[in-house]
Structures are given as structure tokens and as C-alpha cells.
Design a protein around this motif. Structure first.
Motif, mmCIF file in Angstrom:
data_model
loop_
_atom_site.group_PDB
_atom_site.id
_atom_site.type_symbol
_atom_site.label_atom_id
_atom_site.label_comp_id
_atom_site.label_asym_id
_atom_site.label_seq_id
_atom_site.Cartn_x
_atom_site.Cartn_y
_atom_site.Cartn_z
ATOM 1 N N LYS A 86 -9.640 83.002 15.839
ATOM 2 C CA LYS A 86 -9.313 81.672 15.315
ATOM 3 C C LYS A 86 -7.973 81.675 14.582
ATOM 4 O O LYS A 86 -7.184 80.734 14.692
ATOM 5 N N GLU A 87 -7.721 82.757 13.804
ATOM 6 C CA GLU A 87 -6.456 82.855 13.073
ATOM 7 C C GLU A 87 -5.270 82.897 14.033
ATOM 8 O O GLU A 87 -4.236 82.249 13.801
ATOM 9 N N GLU A 88 -5.431 83.655 15.060
ATOM 10 C CA GLU A 88 -4.361 83.718 16.059
ATOM 11 C C GLU A 88 -4.117 82.349 16.678
ATOM 12 O O GLU A 88 -2.972 81.924 16.876
ATOM 13 N N LYS A 89 -5.242 81.658 16.945
ATOM 14 C CA LYS A 89 -5.118 80.329 17.536
ATOM 15 C C LYS A 89 -4.453 79.356 16.559
ATOM 16 O O LYS A 89 -3.577 78.570 16.947
ATOM 17 N N VAL A 90 -4.889 79.436 15.229
ATOM 18 C CA VAL A 90 -4.303 78.560 14.212
ATOM 19 C C VAL A 90 -2.819 78.861 14.040
ATOM 20 O O VAL A 90 -1.994 77.947 13.924
ATOM 21 N N SER A 91 -2.469 80.154 14.011
ATOM 22 C CA SER A 91 -1.053 80.531 13.885
ATOM 23 C C SER A 91 -0.242 79.985 15.050
ATOM 24 O O SER A 91 0.881 79.480 14.864
ATOM 25 N N GLN A 92 -0.817 80.049 16.220
ATOM 26 C CA GLN A 92 -0.124 79.522 17.402
ATOM 27 C C GLN A 92 0.069 78.003 17.280
ATOM 28 O O GLN A 92 1.159 77.480 17.556
ATOM 29 N N ILE A 93 -1.011 77.318 16.802
ATOM 30 C CA ILE A 93 -0.912 75.860 16.635
ATOM 31 C C ILE A 93 0.137 75.502 15.587
ATOM 32 O O ILE A 93 0.943 74.583 15.765
ATOM 33 N N ILE A 94 0.116 76.277 14.425
ATOM 34 C CA ILE A 94 1.097 76.022 13.354
ATOM 35 C C ILE A 94 2.512 76.227 13.855
ATOM 36 O O ILE A 94 3.422 75.439 13.553
ATOM 37 N N GLU A 95 2.705 77.279 14.636
ATOM 38 C CA GLU A 95 4.052 77.548 15.172
ATOM 39 C C GLU A 95 4.504 76.428 16.106
ATOM 40 O O GLU A 95 5.663 75.998 16.062
ATOM 41 N N GLU A 96 3.547 75.965 16.894
ATOM 42 C CA GLU A 96 3.883 74.852 17.798
ATOM 43 C C GLU A 96 4.241 73.595 16.990
ATOM 44 O O GLU A 96 5.223 72.909 17.292
ATOM 45 N N GLN A 97 3.397 73.311 15.946
ATOM 46 C CA GLN A 97 3.665 72.139 15.110
ATOM 47 C C GLN A 97 5.005 72.269 14.383
ATOM 48 O O GLN A 97 5.761 71.297 14.248
ATOM 49 N N ARG A 98 5.303 73.499 13.922
ATOM 50 C CA ARG A 98 6.557 73.713 13.210
ATOM 51 C C ARG A 98 7.754 73.471 14.130
ATOM 52 O O ARG A 98 8.735 72.831 13.743
ATOM 53 N N SER A 99 7.637 74.000 15.326
ATOM 54 C CA SER A 99 8.745 73.799 16.276
ATOM 55 C C SER A 99 8.911 72.313 16.606
ATOM 56 O O SER A 99 10.031 71.799 16.714
ATOM 57 N N LYS A 100 7.749 71.597 16.718
ATOM 58 C CA LYS A 100 7.831 70.155 16.991
ATOM 59 C C LYS A 100 8.482 69.417 15.808
ATOM 60 O O LYS A 100 9.327 68.541 15.996
ATOM 61 N N LEU A 101 8.055 69.812 14.542
ATOM 62 C CA LEU A 101 8.631 69.181 13.357
ATOM 63 C C LEU A 101 10.126 69.454 13.251
ATOM 64 O O LEU A 101 10.920 68.572 12.880
ATOM 65 N N GLU A 102 10.522 70.705 13.557
ATOM 66 C CA GLU A 102 11.955 71.040 13.515
ATOM 67 C C GLU A 102 12.734 70.219 14.536
ATOM 68 O O GLU A 102 13.839 69.751 14.259
ATOM 69 N N THR A 103 12.107 70.027 15.692
ATOM 70 C CA THR A 103 12.774 69.225 16.737
ATOM 71 C C THR A 103 12.894 67.770 16.284
ATOM 72 O O THR A 103 13.942 67.134 16.455
ATOM 73 N N ILE A 104 11.795 67.240 15.682
ATOM 74 C CA ILE A 104 11.807 65.833 15.257
ATOM 75 C C ILE A 104 12.780 65.615 14.098
ATOM 76 O O ILE A 104 13.557 64.663 14.078
ATOM 77 N N SER A 105 12.706 66.528 13.054
ATOM 78 C CA SER A 105 13.521 66.318 11.840
ATOM 79 C C SER A 105 14.957 66.776 11.999
ATOM 80 O O SER A 105 15.828 66.362 11.230
ATOM 81 N N GLY A 106 15.204 67.636 12.953
ATOM 82 C CA GLY A 106 16.565 68.146 13.124
ATOM 83 C C GLY A 106 16.930 69.203 12.092
ATOM 84 O O GLY A 106 18.113 69.491 11.890
ATOM 85 N N MET A 107 15.935 69.793 11.381
ATOM 86 C CA MET A 107 16.190 70.839 10.380
ATOM 87 C C MET A 107 15.322 72.048 10.698
ATOM 88 O O MET A 107 14.207 71.914 11.206
ATOM 89 N N THR A 108 15.854 73.227 10.330
ATOM 90 C CA THR A 108 15.050 74.440 10.473
ATOM 91 C C THR A 108 14.074 74.532 9.308
ATOM 92 O O THR A 108 14.162 73.769 8.333
ATOM 93 N N ALA A 109 13.150 75.487 9.408
ATOM 94 C CA ALA A 109 12.154 75.657 8.344
ATOM 95 C C ALA A 109 12.827 76.041 7.029
ATOM 96 O O ALA A 109 12.435 75.558 5.957
ATOM 97 N N ALA A 110 13.861 76.900 7.095
ATOM 98 C CA ALA A 110 14.570 77.311 5.874
ATOM 99 C C ALA A 110 15.263 76.119 5.222
ATOM 100 O O ALA A 110 15.233 75.955 3.992
ATOM 101 N N GLU A 111 15.874 75.264 6.060
ATOM 102 C CA GLU A 111 16.560 74.086 5.514
ATOM 103 C C GLU A 111 15.567 73.112 4.884
ATOM 104 O O GLU A 111 15.809 72.575 3.788
#
Length: 513
Positions: A122-147
Motif C-alpha cells: 500500500k505504501e508503495e502504491k501511495v508513494s506512486q500516487i503522491i508522485e503522480e499527483q506531485r508531477s500533475k501539481l507541478e505541471t499545473i502550477s508551473g513550479m517545482t516542489a522546491a519552489e
């Protein structure tokens, strides 16, 4: 009992055999003897029977006792056997229980292991989902996670600063109502109760002459008198066109005082020649040393502090010939000691200790022209050398921030020193130093963002900082005042304290036509 019976039987047998032997040996006996023998035999038989009966009774009794003892031992063994049997049964039960628990633990371990595997998946699956969501958020917001993290942190920091500013403002307003009023009352009371001189007299370096003819006698033939006087005292004598006066020049105030006294004695006596000069200078040195000792003792007596090392008292006396910004250091030390004592009494702390610290705070100025370093550090080292307590040493060291004050005593000495040095007429400042301090104050204040103008007033005791209402809020003005004060403390040296007053106002202008 058995042994006694056996012995009795044996004795009877022996007696019977002896009697039989005697009868056989003596055949011719009388009838009385026969009766006696017969009686003896009967008695022996009786004794034998009784002994036999006793022996049987003893044997029977011993047998009974042995059987009873055997029964008791048997009973004990049966009870012990029963207990052992019970223990064995309990052990069997416990072993069964342990076996059951082992089985349960094995089942639990298997269950936990399977859960861990499921959780890991489940953790692996959640991490995968979070990574996907993060990449989607970065694409939508135009900022990296650090920014995004940086922006979020900045917003949180600004909010925290605003909350802190509000909290600081509330705390300061609450504390100012009591602390500021009380501190002002104590300091005002200390100044009012101390009746010191308004302006301390400077050390005089000019010797008045009865007439200008005395200048030639002081110089002597080919200048031998003036050279002898300069060599004996280490002070330069300046004899110029100044009418009826000789100027003494030297960095050491004690030597200058010795030269002044010696020259005055020579002028009064009228006999001026190298031999006489050396004699008079020697006497003048003894007089000055005695005056120094008496001045130190008098200071300790006036303040009521005792147990000060004689060498420290001598250094206190030497301060009588030392000035700082035209203020006599000896009188300044007495003034600081009295002010410390008054404020300590108001605060309920040790008055004598406060007076002692105030008297010794400028001790280093007696020798700072001979030893390299700050007079506060030099004074602290001397006080430590001659056995002063760590609290006194720290107060001396900290009165000019050479060490951060960490006691009420050190803060008292700082305040009293500032009061004595900053009161009107106490010290004289060079015009250039005064102007430079005002310019530095205004420069530091205007170096902050949002400041439109700054004005140093009250002879540099206050700085008024004007800020833009668009860039600085009321809460931020509190933080700005603290930042300005900290920068002034870090970059400037000044007596007393400087008030930082941040002013923010909003002006609305409109015209009626």
C-alpha cells in the motif's frame, strides 16, 4: 532398654554358673548351705525371668517405636510424593499453556508478516500516487516542489513574524506600564539622593610663577636645571611666552603631579640646582604616594566597603590624577559606587557588594596607559588577581560590554556608569566625535527598507525614524524598532542609552473645488 536387659541376663547366667561351680567343688556341704544355694538359684531364676521380661518389654517397646517412626516417615514420604505429583501436574499444565502460546505467537507473527507485506504494497502504491499527483501539481502550477516549498515557507515565515510582532507589542505594552515606570523612579531617586559635584575639576598641568624672572632660574645655566628636572620626573617642561606660567606635559598623570609638586616646592624655596632638584623630586614622590594611599583608603571608608586589597586601594587613589573626557575618574568612581548602592537598596540586593563593584569598575584606567587592552578587561584581571569575587570581576568586565552582563549587579554598574558620565556637564566631547555619532545614528536608521527619513535628537540620546505607511505596518514598526536598536548596539560605542522611536502615519489629502 534392650542393652540393659541383655546385661542383666548375662549377669544372672554368670552368677548361676559360679554357684554351680562352687557346689561341685565342695561336695561335703551342710543342709544350710544347700538351702542357701537353693534360695540363690530361685532368686537367680527370678532375676533371670524378670530380666527376660524386661528385655522383651524393651524389645517390644523399641519395635513399637520403630514401627511408629516408620509410619510417620511413610506418611511424610506420601505427602512429599503427593506434592511432587501436584507440581508435576502443574508443570504439565504450564507446558501445555506455553505450547498454546507459542502456537498463538507463531500465528500472530504470520499475520503481522502478511500485514507488513500488505502495508508495504500500500505504501508503495501511495508513494506512486503522491508522485503522480506531485508531477500533475507541478505541471499545473508551473513550479517545482522546491519552489513551492520555498513560497510556502516564506508565507509561513511572514505570518509568524506578524504574529510575533503582535505578541511582542502586547508584551511590551504590558511590561512598559510597570517596568519603565519603576526603573525611572529608581534612577531618578538615585540621582536625587546623590549630592555629587556638578562638574568635576580637571587635573591642573600649569604651574603659576611669582614672576617671569623665575623662568630663567628654572632653566638654569645652559639649561642644566630644566634637564635635571625633566630627567628626574619624566615630564616635559614647556617654558614659553606665557606670562608667569610653566606648562607641564606628560602622558602619566602621577608623574605630572610629582613634577608639579616638586616645581612648586623649588619655586617656594628659591634654591634651584640639580642636587636640590633630585632631593625635592624624591620628597614629592613620597608625598604623592602617601596622597594616593590616603585617597584609596578614604574612598573605601566613605563607601563603607572593607577588605579591599591594599594594592587595589593604591590604584583607586591613582585615579585621582586621571581624567576621562575631562571628568575626574576618582570622583566618577565614587559617584558610580554611591549610585549603585542607592539603586541596589531600592531593588533589595546587597548594597555593599554593589558599592564595591561601582568603586572598582574603572580600576583599569589607573594603568591602561601602561598595559595594552580595554580598561574594563585590565581592571577585571587586576581584581581577579587580588582576590575579588567572581561577581565583582564580571561586573567590571561587563560594564562596557566586553562581556555580556548576566547578573543584576553588572547591569546596575552599567546604569550607574552611564548616569554618571551622561549627566549634563559631566564630560566634554570633541565636536567631530559628537557630529560623527549623530551621522552614524541617522545612517544606520535609514539603512532599513521602508524608512523615509531619520533625525537624531536630544544630543544623540534619541533617534526618530519616519517610515512609509504603505511598506511598514503597525506591527512591523515594532520589529523595525528592535532591529534598528540591535544594529546601533552592534556598530556604535556610546555612553548611556539611545531611544529608537519609529513613527508611522497615514495621511489622506483631498481638495474641495
Amino acid at each position: 532398654m534392650v542393652i540393659i536387659a541383655v546385661v542383666a541376663i548375662g549377669a544372672g547366667v554368670v552368677i548361676a554358673s559360679l554357684m554351680n561351680r562352687k557346689v561341685v567343688e565342695k561336695e561335703p556341704v551342710t543342709e544350710d548351705a544347700g538351702r542357701l544355694v537353693e534360695n540363690a538359684r530361685r532368686e537367680a531364676d527370678t532375676i533371670l525371668k524378670e530380666a527376660s521380661l524386661k528385655a522383651k518389654d524393651a524389645v517390644l517397646q523399641a519395635k513399637t517405636e520403630a514401627e511408629q517412626e516408620a509410619k510417620e516417615k511413610k506418611k511424610d514420604l506420601q505427602a512429599l510424593e503427593k506434592r511432587l505429583q501436584l507440581k508435576e501436574e502443574n508443570l504439565d499444565k504450564k507446558m501445555n499453556l506455553f505450547d498454546q502460546r507459542d502456537a498463538e505467537l507463531i500465528k500472530r507473527e504470520q499475520s503481522i508478516s502478511s500485514r507488513d507485506q500488505a502495508l508495504q504494497q500500500k505504501e508503495e502504491k501511495v508513494s506512486q500516487i503522491i508522485e503522480e499527483q506531485r508531477s500533475k501539481l507541478e505541471t499545473i502550477s508551473g513550479m517545482t516542489a522546491a519552489e513551492a516549498k520555498k513560497v510556502l515557507m516564506e508565507e509561513m515565515e511572514n505570518e509568524a513574524k506578524m504574529d510575533a510582532a503582535k505578541r511582542i507589542k502586547a508584551i511590551e505594552e504590558e511590561a512598559r506600564e510597570t517596568a519603565d515606570k519603576k526603573s525611572k523612579e529608581i534612577m531618578a531617586l538615585a540621582i536625587q539622593r546623590y549630592a555629587g559635584e556638578y562638574v568635576a575639576e580637571r587635573t591642573v598641568s600649569v604651574v603659576a610663577l611669582p614672576s617671569d624672572e623665575m623662568k630663567g632660574r628654572i632653566i638654569g645655566r645652559e639649561g642644566r636645571n630644566i634637564r635635571a628636572l625633566e630627567a628626574a620626573t619624566g615630564i616635559d617642561l614647556i617654558i614659553d611666552d606665557t606670562p608667569e606660567a610653566v606648562i607641564l606635559s606628560g602622558f602619566n598623570p602621577v608623574r605630572r603631579e610629582v613634577a608639579k609638586i616638586a616645581l612648586e616646592k623649588l619655586i617656594g624655596d628659591g634654591r634651584i640646582h640639580p642636587g636640590r632638584i633630585e632631593e625635592v623630586v624624591s620628597k614629592a614622590e613620597a608625598e604623592v604616594e602617601q596622597a594616593i594611599k590616603e585617597a584609596g583608603d578614604q574612598a573605601a571608608f566613605d563607601l563603607g566597603v572593607h577588605g579591599i586589597h591594599p594594592e587595589i586601594l593604591k590604584l583607586i587613589g591613582r585615579l585621582r590624577y586621571r581624567t576621562s573626557y575631562s571628568q575626574n575618574v576618582y570622583l566618577h568612581s565614587l559617584e558610580v559606587a554611591f549610585l549603585c548602592g542607592i539603586m541596589a537598596a531600592e531593588l533589595g540586593i546587597n548594597v555593599k557588594q554593589a558599592k564595591r563593584a561601582g568603586l572598582l569598575h574603572d580600576l583599569g584606567k589607573a594603568v591602561d596607559h601602561e598595559i595594552e587592552g580595554s580598561h574594563a578587561v585590565i581592571g577585571a584581571d587586576i581584581a581577579r588577581k587580588y582576590g575579588e569575587s567572581p561577581k565583582i570581576v564580571h561586573a567590571i568586565m561587563a560594564h562596557h560590554e566586553d562581556e555580556k552582563p548576566n547578573s543584576i549587579l553588572a547591569v546596575l554598574v552599567q546604569a550607574a556608569d552611564a548616569l554618571s558620565g551622561a549627566r549634563p556637564g559631566a564630560r566634554r566631547e570633541m565636536m567631530e566625535t559628537y557630529v560623527k555619532r549623530l551621522e552614524d545614528l541617522e545612517r544606520i536608521a535609514t539603512s532599513f527598507n521602508g524608512v523615509t527619513n531619520s533625525f537624531a535628537i536630544q544630543a544623540g540620546r534619541e533617534i526618530r525614524v519616519m517610515v512609509s505607511s504603505d511598506q511598514v505596518s503597525d506591527d512591523q514598526a515594532v520589529v523595525l524598532a528592535k532591529d534598528v536598536a540591535k544594529k546601533i548596539e552592534a556598530e556604535m560605542t556610546y555612553p548611556g542609552q539611545i531611544k529608537v522611536h519609529v513613527i508611522r502615519e497615514t495621511r489622506a489629502v483631498e481638495y474641495a473645488r
